[in-house]
Motif scaffolding. Structure first.
Motif, PDB file in Angstrom:
ATOM      1  N   ARG A   1       0.899  -1.086   0.068  1.00 55.01           N
ATOM      2  CA  ARG A   1      -0.001  -0.077   0.007  1.00 55.01           C
ATOM      3  C   ARG A   1       0.677   1.037   0.094  1.00 55.01           C
ATOM      4  O   ARG A   1       0.587   2.318  -0.635  1.00 55.01           O
ATOM      5  CB  ARG A   1      -1.009   0.051   1.171  1.00 55.01           C
ATOM      6  CG  ARG A   1      -1.825  -1.142   1.336  1.00 55.01           C
ATOM      7  CD  ARG A   1      -2.927  -0.941   2.433  1.00 55.01           C
ATOM      8  NE  ARG A   1      -3.942  -2.025   2.498  1.00 55.01           N
ATOM      9  CZ  ARG A   1      -5.028  -2.439   1.888  1.00 55.01           C
ATOM     10  NH1 ARG A   1      -5.420  -1.491   1.041  1.00 55.01           N
ATOM     11  NH2 ARG A   1      -5.484  -3.443   2.313  1.00 55.01           N
ATOM     12  N   ASP A   2       1.858   1.133   0.723  1.00 56.59           N
ATOM     13  CA  ASP A   2       2.917   2.409   0.791  1.00 56.59           C
ATOM     14  C   ASP A   2       3.779   2.641  -0.547  1.00 56.59           C
ATOM     15  O   ASP A   2       4.014   3.536  -0.721  1.00 56.59           O
ATOM     16  CB  ASP A   2       3.967   1.944   1.775  1.00 56.59           C
ATOM     17  CG  ASP A   2       3.399   2.019   3.166  1.00 56.59           C
ATOM     18  OD1 ASP A   2       2.164   2.535   3.460  1.00 56.59           O
ATOM     19  OD2 ASP A   2       3.912   1.581   4.127  1.00 56.59           O
ATOM     20  N   LEU A   3       3.641   1.517  -1.386  1.00 56.46           N
ATOM     21  CA  LEU A   3       4.372   1.837  -2.712  1.00 56.46           C
ATOM     22  C   LEU A   3       3.224   2.397  -3.726  1.00 56.46           C
ATOM     23  O   LEU A   3       3.592   3.177  -5.103  1.00 56.46           O
ATOM     24  CB  LEU A   3       4.480   0.518  -3.427  1.00 56.46           C
ATOM     25  CG  LEU A   3       5.893  -0.112  -2.639  1.00 56.46           C
ATOM     26  CD1 LEU A   3       6.132  -1.509  -3.400  1.00 56.46           C
ATOM     27  CD2 LEU A   3       7.082   0.912  -2.676  1.00 56.46           C
ATOM     28  N   GLN A   4       1.880   2.534  -3.627  1.00 57.54           N
ATOM     29  CA  GLN A   4       0.959   3.047  -4.411  1.00 57.54           C
ATOM     30  C   GLN A   4       1.340   4.534  -5.015  1.00 57.54           C
ATOM     31  O   GLN A   4       1.008   4.766  -6.302  1.00 57.54           O
ATOM     32  CB  GLN A   4      -0.490   3.133  -4.171  1.00 57.54           C
ATOM     33  CG  GLN A   4      -1.550   3.425  -4.909  1.00 57.54           C
ATOM     34  CD  GLN A   4      -1.766   2.326  -6.097  1.00 57.54           C
ATOM     35  OE1 GLN A   4      -2.084   1.518  -5.857  1.00 57.54           O
ATOM     36  NE2 GLN A   4      -0.997   2.747  -7.240  1.00 57.54           N
ATOM     37  N   PRO A   5       1.651   5.449  -4.021  1.00 55.94           N
ATOM     38  CA  PRO A   5       2.025   6.855  -4.818  1.00 55.94           C
ATOM     39  C   PRO A   5       3.071   6.741  -5.726  1.00 55.94           C
ATOM     40  O   PRO A   5       3.461   7.552  -6.631  1.00 55.94           O
ATOM     41  CB  PRO A   5       2.430   7.623  -3.795  1.00 55.94           C
ATOM     42  CG  PRO A   5       1.614   6.784  -2.228  1.00 55.94           C
ATOM     43  CD  PRO A   5       1.848   5.330  -2.686  1.00 55.94           C
ATOM     44  N   ARG A   6       4.076   5.600  -5.623  1.00 56.70           N
ATOM     45  CA  ARG A   6       5.230   5.528  -6.814  1.00 56.70           C
ATOM     46  C   ARG A   6       4.891   4.823  -7.654  1.00 56.70           C
ATOM     47  O   ARG A   6       5.734   4.224  -8.583  1.00 56.70           O
ATOM     48  CB  ARG A   6       6.409   5.047  -5.844  1.00 56.70           C
ATOM     49  CG  ARG A   6       6.708   5.974  -4.616  1.00 56.70           C
ATOM     50  CD  ARG A   6       7.633   5.367  -3.642  1.00 56.70           C
ATOM     51  NE  ARG A   6       8.728   4.454  -4.088  1.00 56.70           N
ATOM     52  CZ  ARG A   6       9.477   3.686  -3.203  1.00 56.70           C
ATOM     53  NH1 ARG A   6       9.006   3.514  -1.967  1.00 56.70           N
ATOM     54  NH2 ARG A   6      10.316   3.058  -3.613  1.00 56.70           N
ATOM     55  N   ARG A   7       3.603   4.116  -7.951  1.00 56.95           N
ATOM     56  CA  ARG A   7       3.378   3.436  -9.091  1.00 56.95           C
ATOM     57  C   ARG A   7       2.236   4.026  -9.892  1.00 56.95           C
ATOM     58  O   ARG A   7       1.090   4.663  -9.352  1.00 56.95           O
ATOM     59  CB  ARG A   7       2.887   1.944  -8.852  1.00 56.95           C
ATOM     60  CG  ARG A   7       3.920   1.182  -7.936  1.00 56.95           C
ATOM     61  CD  ARG A   7       5.133   0.744  -8.589  1.00 56.95           C
ATOM     62  NE  ARG A   7       6.143   0.091  -8.158  1.00 56.95           N
ATOM     63  CZ  ARG A   7       7.256   0.460  -7.424  1.00 56.95           C
ATOM     64  NH1 ARG A   7       7.591   2.129  -7.647  1.00 56.95           N
ATOM     65  NH2 ARG A   7       8.121  -0.389  -6.929  1.00 56.95           N
ATOM     66  N   SER A   8       2.136   3.916 -11.305  1.00 51.63           N
ATOM     67  CA  SER A   8       1.159   4.506 -12.135  1.00 51.63           C
ATOM     68  C   SER A   8       0.125   3.532 -12.309  1.00 51.63           C
ATOM     69  O   SER A   8      -0.765   3.905 -13.111  1.00 51.63           O
ATOM     70  CB  SER A   8       1.732   4.769 -13.409  1.00 51.63           C
ATOM     71  OG  SER A   8       2.406   3.795 -14.159  1.00 51.63           O
ATOM     72  N   PHE A   9       0.153   2.444 -11.626  1.00 56.20           N
ATOM     73  CA  PHE A   9      -1.065   1.460 -11.986  1.00 56.20           C
ATOM     74  C   PHE A   9      -1.466   0.954 -10.607  1.00 56.20           C
ATOM     75  O   PHE A   9      -1.025   0.881  -9.648  1.00 56.20           O
ATOM     76  CB  PHE A   9      -0.521   0.398 -12.903  1.00 56.20           C
ATOM     77  CG  PHE A   9       0.772  -0.210 -12.296  1.00 56.20           C
ATOM     78  CD1 PHE A   9       0.789  -1.164 -11.489  1.00 56.20           C
ATOM     79  CD2 PHE A   9       1.596   0.219 -13.081  1.00 56.20           C
ATOM     80  CE1 PHE A   9       2.165  -1.735 -11.006  1.00 56.20           C
ATOM     81  CE2 PHE A   9       2.897  -0.231 -12.555  1.00 56.20           C
ATOM     82  CZ  PHE A   9       3.246  -1.364 -11.606  1.00 56.20           C
ATOM     83  N   PRO A  10      -2.981   0.411 -10.318  1.00 56.10           N
ATOM     84  CA  PRO A  10      -3.327  -0.081  -9.267  1.00 56.10           C
ATOM     85  C   PRO A  10      -2.497  -1.445  -8.542  1.00 56.10           C
ATOM     86  O   PRO A  10      -2.134  -2.248  -9.368  1.00 56.10           O
ATOM     87  CB  PRO A  10      -4.927  -0.562  -9.629  1.00 56.10           C
ATOM     88  CG  PRO A  10      -5.113   0.049 -11.043  1.00 56.10           C
ATOM     89  CD  PRO A  10      -3.908   0.159 -11.563  1.00 56.10           C
ATOM     90  N   LEU A  11      -2.623  -1.060  -7.323  1.00 51.95           N
ATOM     91  CA  LEU A  11      -1.956  -2.189  -6.513  1.00 51.95           C
ATOM     92  C   LEU A  11      -2.988  -2.631  -5.566  1.00 51.95           C
ATOM     93  O   LEU A  11      -3.264  -1.839  -4.596  1.00 51.95           O
ATOM     94  CB  LEU A  11      -0.714  -1.781  -5.875  1.00 51.95           C
ATOM     95  CG  LEU A  11       0.628  -1.128  -6.380  1.00 51.95           C
ATOM     96  CD1 LEU A  11       1.632  -0.882  -5.340  1.00 51.95           C
ATOM     97  CD2 LEU A  11       1.162  -1.981  -7.392  1.00 51.95           C
TER      98      LEU A  11
END
Length: 286
Positions: free
Chosen positions: A197-207
């Protein structure tokens, strides 16, 4: 299913002209001889170290802590009840199915214990890496060479299915998803680890966090699914494979990569099973 394998070598160029087939074949054979010589040296060295050890894996207890509840399971491939001892790794018993030959850990931690472990809690957290700062660990573990391998696989998958929507299953830090997005795929990713969840701002697609059944996704949602080093962790790999097949559209592509139980160091009896040990790994495929 797209196999993770390569065959042959690309033609080499020398002095502005293509090398003849005979010369290329000789280069290939020299490369292979060098490879096997290196493997023999590694095997001899490893065997010497193992022979000098005071305690062998075979002398390890059947499980690390008798107070921790474990479950006896049927074969994860054929549901066969008949098993014979295969080997002991770090105190965990591996067995071989008498019906299909599958090798797996038995007994195993419960679903609840493993879910807790992958989220950094409980008895087995250290054994499965649940205590690590995973985002930092994985981003330093994988190299540009790994990314190039992922790119090649993704392009092969695109040739087979035409591209489209791709699910990175058991994504961890979703690094493959990042490469896939740059290759033009519409990417989603899923993992049971709450830490993504903490990575979501650094990914351009849904986690997505949780198991795949908890998502209640419709049939044929994806054109391709990428599962790298996931199925060895699963308690019910056959059921998971069936669910992934349901999520693929007709003509879709499933890529699965797992460690090889008949790899040369294991066949020679010198593997220490580093990064390939229970309870993180439960299944040993060939």
């Amino acid at each position: 299913m797209l196999a993770d394998a390569t065959s042959g070598y690309p033609p080499a160029k020398a002095g502005g002209s293509w090398v003849k087939a005979g010369a290329l074949r000789r280069c290939q054979l020299q490369h292979r001889r060098s490879f096997f010589k290196r493997q023999r040296r590694i095997a001899d060295s490893s065997r010497s170290m193992l022979m000098s050890s005071e305690v062998s894996l075979a002398e390890s207890p059947a499980r690390p802590d008798a107070s921790v509840p474990l479950e006896h399971v049927l074969c994860p491939v054929c549901d066969g009840p008949d098993h014979s001892p295969e080997r002991v790794i770090s105190g965990w018993q591996l067995v071989r199915c008498g019906g299909c030959g599958m090798v797996f850990v038995n007994p195993q931690p419960t679903d609840e214990a493993l879910m807790a472990a992958y989220n950094g809690e409980g008895e087995f957290a250290g054994a499965v890496g649940g205590h690590l700062d995973k985002a930092s660990f994985y981003e330093t573990w994988f190299s540009p060479r790994d990314q190039q391998v992922w790119r090649i696989r993704l392009r092969q998958m695109a040739k087979l299915c035409g591209g489209g929507r791709l699910l990175e299953y058991g994504c961890g830090p979703a690094l493959v998803g990042q490469v896939a997005a740059k290759e033009g795929w519409q990417v989603e990713a899923i993992d049971v680890g709450e830490w993504i969840r903490d990575l979501q701002p650094r990914r351009s697609f849904p986690l997505n966090v949780g198991t795949i059944r908890e998502q209640h996704w419709p049939d044929g949602r994806y054109d391709a699914i990428y599962a790298q080093d996931v199925f060895e962790h699963l308690r019910r790999p056959r059921e998971e494979a069936a669910e992934l097949a349901r999520l693929l559209r007709p003509g879709g592509v499933l890529f699965v990569h797992v460690p090889n139980y008949v790899a040369l160091p294991i066949r020679l009896g010198v593997s220490r099973f580093a990064y390939n040990e229970p309870p993180g790994h439960l299944n040993y495929f060939t």
